[in-house]
Design a protein around this motif. Sequence first.
Motif, PDB file in Angstrom:
ATOM      1  N   GLY A  41       0.832  -1.209   0.000  1.00 16.19           N
ATOM      2  CA  GLY A  41       0.000   0.000   0.000  1.00 16.19           C
ATOM      3  C   GLY A  41       0.863   1.254   0.000  1.00 16.19           C
ATOM      4  N   ARG A  46       0.723   8.980   4.981  1.00 16.36           N
ATOM      5  CA  ARG A  46      -0.575   8.829   5.677  1.00 16.36           C
ATOM      6  C   ARG A  46      -1.303  10.152   5.825  1.00 16.36           C
ATOM      7  N   GLY A  51      -0.950  -6.603   1.034  1.00 17.23           N
ATOM      8  CA  GLY A  51      -1.663  -5.737   0.095  1.00 17.23           C
ATOM      9  C   GLY A  51      -3.110  -6.135  -0.058  1.00 17.23           C
ATOM     10  N   ARG A  52      -3.610  -5.970  -1.294  1.00 16.13           N
ATOM     11  CA  ARG A  52      -5.001  -6.327  -1.602  1.00 16.13           C
ATOM     12  C   ARG A  52      -5.060  -7.444  -2.648  1.00 16.13           C
ATOM     13  N   ILE A  76      -2.118  -9.482  -3.544  1.00 13.94           N
ATOM     14  CA  ILE A  76      -0.831 -10.208  -3.571  1.00 13.94           C
ATOM     15  C   ILE A  76      -1.074 -11.684  -3.919  1.00 13.94           C
ATOM     16  N   ASP A  81     -12.390  -0.603  -2.699  1.00 14.25           N
ATOM     17  CA  ASP A  81     -11.367  -1.639  -2.923  1.00 14.25           C
ATOM     18  C   ASP A  81     -11.959  -2.890  -3.576  1.00 14.25           C
ATOM     19  N   ARG A 121     -13.549  -2.026  -7.427  1.00 15.33           N
ATOM     20  CA  ARG A 121     -12.803  -1.308  -8.466  1.00 15.33           C
ATOM     21  C   ARG A 121     -12.536  -2.225  -9.665  1.00 15.33           C
TER      22      ARG A 121
HETATM   23  O1   DC Z   1      -3.257  -0.493   2.691  1.00 15.80           O
HETATM   24  P1   DC Z   1      -3.278   0.990   2.362  1.00 15.80           P
HETATM   25  O2   DC Z   1      -4.430   1.738   2.983  1.00 15.80           O
HETATM   26  O3   DC Z   1      -1.990   1.680   2.651  1.00 15.80           O
HETATM   27  O4   DC Z   1      -3.493   1.054   0.780  1.00 15.80           O
HETATM   28  C1   DC Z   1      -3.505   2.282   0.104  1.00 15.80           C
HETATM   29  C2   DC Z   1      -4.311   2.140  -1.185  1.00 15.80           C
HETATM   30  O5   DC Z   1      -3.649   1.280  -2.101  1.00 15.80           O
HETATM   31  C3   DC Z   1      -5.733   1.605  -1.024  1.00 15.80           C
HETATM   32  O6   DC Z   1      -6.562   2.352  -1.910  1.00 15.80           O
HETATM   33  C4   DC Z   1      -5.634   0.188  -1.494  1.00 15.80           C
HETATM   34  C5   DC Z   1      -4.520   0.238  -2.495  1.00 15.80           C
HETATM   35  N1   DC Z   1      -3.714  -0.983  -2.594  1.00 15.80           N
HETATM   36  C6   DC Z   1      -3.869  -1.757  -3.701  1.00 15.80           C
HETATM   37  O7   DC Z   1      -4.701  -1.429  -4.556  1.00 15.80           O
HETATM   38  N2   DC Z   1      -3.123  -2.868  -3.871  1.00 15.80           N
HETATM   39  C7   DC Z   1      -2.229  -3.233  -2.964  1.00 15.80           C
HETATM   40  N3   DC Z   1      -1.495  -4.331  -3.160  1.00 15.80           N
HETATM   41  C8   DC Z   1      -2.060  -2.455  -1.786  1.00 15.80           C
HETATM   42  C9   DC Z   1      -2.832  -1.320  -1.631  1.00 15.80           C
END
Ligand code: DC
Length: 230
Positions: free
Chosen positions: A36, A96, A134-135, A137, A190, A193
Motif C-alpha cells: 500500500g 498517511r 496488500g489487496r 498479492i 477496494d 474497483r
Molecule cells: O493499505 P493501504 O491503505 O496503505 O493502501 C492504500 C491504497 O492502495 C488503497 O486504496 C488500497 C490500495 N492498494 C492496492 O490497490 N493494492 C495493494 N497491493 C495495496 C494497496
Amino acid sequence: MGREMTIAMDGPAAAGKTTVGQMLAETLGYVMLDTGCMYRAVTVAALNQFGDVSDEAAVVALAQQIDMEILSADGFADGRSYTLLLAGEDVTWQLRSPAVDAHVSQVANYKLVREAMVQRQRMIGEKGGVVMIGRDIGTVVLPDAPVKLYVIASPEERARRRLADRQAQGATVEDYEAILADIKRRDHIDSTREHSPLMAADDAHLIDTSGKLPEVVLSEMVTLVGKYKG
Ligand code: DC
C-alpha cells in the motif's frame, strides 16, 4: 537450507495486516513489504508535482520512472516499520496524510500504475524471505506464493482499532461513526474497483482477527506457516 518463501497477506483496510505482518516477519526473520505504501508514494509524488491525480497519463508516466526506495526500519525510534525514500527524500510520514488518503484509491485504480508497481513487487517477492502485504498479492502479484493469508475483521472492530490509533493524535469517541463510514467506503472502493479488486485467492487461509490480540493471531499464523516450511 533452501530459499526462504514469500508469504502473501491480503485483506481490507485496518484488519490488522501490518501489525501482524510485521510481527510475523520478525518471528520468521523475513522482511515485511507493505505494498500500500507504494501506491501512497506515487500519490505523494503526483500531488507534489501536479497538485492532483486526475491526469492518468501523467500519473502513469510518473509511476513508471519513479525513484522509490523502501528501507526496512530496524532501530528507528519513532514507531515506523519502514522508511520510504522518493528521489532520496524521506517521505514516510507524508504517506498517511489526509490528502494522500483522499486520492490514493484513484491512483491505485490506474491500470498501468498497478502494472508498474506489480513488476517491482514481483522482483522483491522473487528473492524470498518476504511477508508481502496488500489487496491483490495472493491473486495477482504472487499467485504461486506457497502461503496465502487473507486477514479480516468486522468493520466495527476495524473502526474501533482505527479510533484507538488516532486517539493518540487527538481523535475522540465522537469520531467513531465517521471512521466506520470511511472504512465501509474504502471496502466498497477496494472490492468493486475495475482493476485487481480486493478478494481472497481460492487457496488463501482466512484469518479472522476480530476480538483477538495480535499475539494470538501471530501464533495461528506461525502454526500455519510451519506446516508449509516442513
Ligand atoms: O493499505 P493501504 O491503505 O496503505 O493502501 C492504500 C491504497 O492502495 C488503497 O486504496 C488500497 C490500495 N492498494 C492496492 O490497490 N493494492 C495493494 N497491493 C495495496 C494497496
